[in-house]
Design an enzyme around this catalytic site. Structure first.
Site, short mmCIF file in Angstrom:
data_model
loop_
_atom_site.label_atom_id
_atom_site.label_comp_id
_atom_site.label_asym_id
_atom_site.label_seq_id
_atom_site.Cartn_x
_atom_site.Cartn_y
_atom_site.Cartn_z
N LYS A 92 -14.83 1.06 -19.16
CA LYS A 92 -14.80 2.38 -19.81
C LYS A 92 -16.10 2.67 -20.52
CE LYS A 92 -13.31 2.49 -23.80
NZ LYS A 92 -13.82 2.42 -25.18
N SER A 110 -14.17 3.28 -29.56
CA SER A 110 -15.39 3.52 -28.77
C SER A 110 -15.08 4.59 -27.73
CB SER A 110 -15.86 2.23 -28.09
OG SER A 110 -16.29 1.29 -29.05
N LYS A 117 -23.28 3.00 -30.08
CA LYS A 117 -22.33 2.04 -29.52
C LYS A 117 -22.47 1.97 -28.00
CE LYS A 117 -19.05 -0.88 -28.95
NZ LYS A 117 -17.65 -0.76 -29.35
#
Length: 304
Positions: free
Chosen positions: A250, A107, A182
């Site tokens: 993140k 990701s 995502k």
């Protein structure tokens, strides 16, 4: 050294897997169970031993892992790690054969995926960005959602591999699209966990039977995959990481930055991003993202 392909699966491509963490290890093992020859590389020796115990082959370097591979799959924490393993003399692009299909399941930022695809094209290497949702349990059970960016023909070639790893597999658009979807997924998950955490503290402070309350809530419109997966974490205060706060921090950075670039307002997402960030500063970064409950408890003066 790659294994000689299993003659019972002559059409299976040889796979190199880079990154054998919480997600990568069970995912690679599911490919082995599906009959693929998997050669893996990671920095942790115990993860390499786990791969060989499952029937895979351990490589001593990225170059060794990818040189005979038809498909290279990467699953590492963030954009800097993807760039570190992809570029440079010891990286994937310099050592994989022309025609190799590189599937990055990390990701990362959409722009990193776009840049990687462009750089790989110069080497004759095809790229898909294919981040996943479902956490450690989804990886183990091979029921991940896989959101893919890239070309249609490359996607169709990769579908048998995706089918061994997940249940919901969708080509979302050109390079970077998988990462954009995502990022939206992580926004929804974080806000959902935060709402569940607030409800848990509210219910407990009200003296309600928490287990019963969560059961009935999960059977109605308030129900969600998040509540199903994380209910026991809330009830037992079990924050062993399936997906760490550090990684969700993140991801919240990715989605807030990407949203700013396209002019999309994320008022609730921005607040949750700050709550995730505060958990990290208080030492909870290594806990599961269900530990957002701890942030609500601190704000409410409740138990930790």
């Amino acid at each position: 050294m790659s294994k000689i392909p299993d003659s019972s699966h002559p059409t299976h491509p040889a796979v190199a897997w880079i990154g054998l963490g919480i997600m990568g290890s069970p995912m690679s093992e599911n490919l082995i169970k599906a009959g693929y020859d998997v050669t893996g590389f990671t920095l942790e020796q115990d993860k390499l031993e786990r791969l060989t115990a499952a029937g895979g082959t351990a490589a001593g370097s990225i170059a060794e892992a990818v040189r005979d591979a038809d498909v290279v799959i990467t699953m590492v924490p963030a954009s800097p790690q993807v760039e570190a393993i992809a570029y440079g003399p010891d990286g994937i692009l310099e050592n994989a054969r022309a025609g190799t299909l590189l599937i990055d399941m990390s990701s990362i930022t959409p722009q990193t995926s776009v840049d990687l695809a462009k750089a790989a094209m110069d080497k004759g290497i095809r790229v898909l960005d294919a981040p996943v949702s479902g956490g450690e349990a989804g990886a183990i059970e091979a029921v991940l959602s896989i959101m893919v960016g890239g070309g249609q023909s490359d996607f169709e070639e990769a579908e048998p591999i995706f089918d061994a790893l997940g249940r919901t597999i969708v080509l979302c658009g050109p390079h970077g699209s998988g990462q954009t979807v995502k990022a939206a997924n992580q926004l929804i998950v974080a806000v959902n966990i935060q709402a569940c955490a607030e409800a848990v503290v509210f219910l407990e402070k009200s003296g309600v039977d928490l287990a019963a309350a969560l059961d009935v809530l999960n059977g109605g419109l308030a129900g969600s995959t998040v509540l199903t997966r994380k209910k026991d974490n809330f009830l037992n205060r079990d924050f062993k990481p399936g997906f760490r706060i550090d990684l969700h921090h993140k991801d919240m950075g990715i989605v807030t930055d990407a949203a700013r670039n396209v002019g999309a307002a994320l008022p609730v997402g921005a607040v949750v991003a700050q709550l995730v960030a505060s958990l990290r500063t208080q030492g909870d970064g290594g806990l599961d993202h269900s530990a957002l409950l701890r942030a609500v408890e601190r704000l409410s003066g409740a138990r930790l």
